[in-house]
Scaffold this motif. Structure first.
Motif, PDB file in Angstrom:
ATOM      1  N   SER A   1     -22.596 -27.200  60.692  1.00 56.19           N
ATOM      2  CA  SER A   1     -22.567 -27.677  59.325  1.00 56.19           C
ATOM      3  C   SER A   1     -22.788 -29.185  59.328  1.00 56.19           C
ATOM      4  O   SER A   1     -22.432 -29.863  60.298  1.00 56.19           O
ATOM      5  CB  SER A   1     -21.211 -27.340  58.699  1.00 56.19           C
ATOM      6  N   VAL A   2     -23.340 -29.712  58.253  1.00 55.05           N
ATOM      7  CA  VAL A   2     -23.499 -31.156  58.110  1.00 55.05           C
ATOM      8  C   VAL A   2     -22.729 -31.577  56.862  1.00 55.05           C
ATOM      9  O   VAL A   2     -23.002 -31.100  55.760  1.00 55.05           O
ATOM     10  CB  VAL A   2     -24.990 -31.557  57.984  1.00 55.05           C
TER      11      VAL A   2
ATOM     12  N   LEU B   1     -19.032 -25.611  50.739  1.00 55.02           N
ATOM     13  CA  LEU B   1     -17.820 -26.339  50.394  1.00 55.02           C
ATOM     14  C   LEU B   1     -17.431 -27.251  51.542  1.00 55.02           C
ATOM     15  O   LEU B   1     -17.554 -26.881  52.711  1.00 55.02           O
ATOM     16  CB  LEU B   1     -16.667 -25.360  50.115  1.00 55.02           C
ATOM     17  N   ASP B   2     -16.961 -28.455  51.238  1.00 57.72           N
ATOM     18  CA  ASP B   2     -16.465 -29.342  52.284  1.00 57.72           C
ATOM     19  C   ASP B   2     -15.295 -28.679  52.977  1.00 57.72           C
ATOM     20  O   ASP B   2     -14.496 -27.970  52.355  1.00 57.72           O
ATOM     21  CB  ASP B   2     -16.010 -30.681  51.700  1.00 57.72           C
ATOM     22  N   SER B   3     -15.157 -28.924  54.274  1.00 56.15           N
ATOM     23  CA  SER B   3     -14.077 -28.298  55.047  1.00 56.15           C
ATOM     24  C   SER B   3     -12.696 -28.701  54.536  1.00 56.15           C
ATOM     25  O   SER B   3     -11.724 -28.017  54.789  1.00 56.15           O
ATOM     26  CB  SER B   3     -14.220 -28.633  56.524  1.00 56.15           C
ATOM     27  N   ALA B   4     -12.591 -29.780  53.800  1.00 51.87           N
ATOM     28  CA  ALA B   4     -11.298 -30.178  53.226  1.00 51.87           C
ATOM     29  C   ALA B   4     -10.785 -29.141  52.224  1.00 51.87           C
ATOM     30  O   ALA B   4      -9.585 -29.035  51.996  1.00 51.87           O
ATOM     31  CB  ALA B   4     -11.438 -31.535  52.537  1.00 51.87           C
ATOM     32  N   TRP B   5     -11.675 -28.342  51.654  1.00 52.86           N
ATOM     33  CA  TRP B   5     -11.298 -27.342  50.652  1.00 52.86           C
ATOM     34  C   TRP B   5     -10.903 -26.018  51.282  1.00 52.86           C
ATOM     35  O   TRP B   5     -10.433 -25.114  50.596  1.00 52.86           O
ATOM     36  CB  TRP B   5     -12.448 -27.104  49.674  1.00 52.86           C
ATOM     37  N   TRP B   6     -11.106 -25.830  52.581  1.00 54.24           N
ATOM     38  CA  TRP B   6     -10.766 -24.571  53.224  1.00 54.24           C
ATOM     39  C   TRP B   6      -9.307 -24.542  53.445  1.00 54.24           C
ATOM     40  O   TRP B   6      -8.634 -23.805  53.916  1.00 54.24           O
ATOM     41  CB  TRP B   6     -11.476 -24.355  54.532  1.00 54.24           C
TER      42      TRP B   6
ATOM     43  N   ILE C   1     -18.349 -21.752  54.146  1.00 50.61           N
ATOM     44  CA  ILE C   1     -19.472 -22.392  54.831  1.00 50.61           C
ATOM     45  C   ILE C   1     -20.774 -22.108  54.071  1.00 50.61           C
ATOM     46  O   ILE C   1     -21.554 -23.019  53.801  1.00 50.61           O
ATOM     47  CB  ILE C   1     -19.575 -21.918  56.292  1.00 50.61           C
ATOM     48  N   GLU C   2     -21.007 -20.851  53.718  1.00 54.15           N
ATOM     49  CA  GLU C   2     -22.228 -20.487  52.997  1.00 54.15           C
ATOM     50  C   GLU C   2     -22.253 -21.095  51.606  1.00 54.15           C
ATOM     51  O   GLU C   2     -23.324 -21.392  51.078  1.00 54.15           O
ATOM     52  CB  GLU C   2     -22.367 -18.976  52.912  1.00 54.15           C
TER      53      GLU C   2
ATOM     54  N   GLY D   1     -23.225 -36.517  56.369  1.00 53.14           N
ATOM     55  CA  GLY D   1     -24.072 -37.028  57.436  1.00 53.14           C
ATOM     56  C   GLY D   1     -23.586 -36.759  58.848  1.00 53.14           C
ATOM     57  O   GLY D   1     -24.222 -37.159  59.807  1.00 53.14           O
ATOM     58  N   ARG D   2     -22.457 -36.069  59.006  1.00 58.04           N
ATOM     59  CA  ARG D   2     -21.918 -35.741  60.333  1.00 58.04           C
ATOM     60  C   ARG D   2     -22.190 -34.283  60.645  1.00 58.04           C
ATOM     61  O   ARG D   2     -21.991 -33.414  59.807  1.00 58.04           O
ATOM     62  CB  ARG D   2     -20.399 -35.948  60.369  1.00 58.04           C
ATOM     63  N   LYS D   3     -22.608 -34.014  61.880  1.00 63.55           N
ATOM     64  CA  LYS D   3     -22.815 -32.638  62.332  1.00 63.55           C
ATOM     65  C   LYS D   3     -21.483 -32.093  62.826  1.00 63.55           C
ATOM     66  O   LYS D   3     -20.839 -32.683  63.687  1.00 63.55           O
ATOM     67  CB  LYS D   3     -23.845 -32.606  63.461  1.00 63.55           C
ATOM     68  N   LEU D   4     -21.055 -30.977  62.250  1.00 60.36           N
ATOM     69  CA  LEU D   4     -19.798 -30.342  62.629  1.00 60.36           C
ATOM     70  C   LEU D   4     -20.077 -28.977  63.232  1.00 60.36           C
ATOM     71  O   LEU D   4     -20.987 -28.266  62.796  1.00 60.36           O
ATOM     72  CB  LEU D   4     -18.889 -30.191  61.407  1.00 60.36           C
ATOM     73  N   LEU D   5     -19.297 -28.599  64.224  1.00 59.12           N
ATOM     74  CA  LEU D   5     -19.410 -27.295  64.877  1.00 59.12           C
ATOM     75  C   LEU D   5     -18.163 -26.479  64.592  1.00 59.12           C
ATOM     76  O   LEU D   5     -17.054 -27.019  64.552  1.00 59.12           O
ATOM     77  CB  LEU D   5     -19.558 -27.466  66.391  1.00 59.12           C
TER      78      LEU D   5
END
Length: 55
Positions: free
Chosen positions: A25-26, A50-55, A46-47, A29-33
């Motif tokens: 995920s990007v 949504l930003d990971s902060a919302w998970w 992910i699909e 501007g950061r690539k996240l795995l």
């Protein structure tokens, strides 16, 4: 170079490159795995881009 690391749980892969089962995920501007387990648990977020902060 360090091994690939999950941005959510910190799990490390056995190699520098992420396995094919991992998601990428990007955000801001950061690539996240994400490891296969975290990706499976959060696939809708992910699909939905949504930003990971919302998970």
């Amino acid at each position: 170079m360090p091994n690939a690391t999950c941005s959510l749980c910190g799990h490390q892969a056995d190699t520098e490159e992420a396995p094919l089962t991992w998601a990428t995920s990007v955000e801001n501007g950061r690539k996240l795995l994400y490891c296969d387990r975290c990706a499976r648990d959060n696939v809708r977020s992910i699909e939905g881009k949504l930003d990971s902060a919302w998970w």
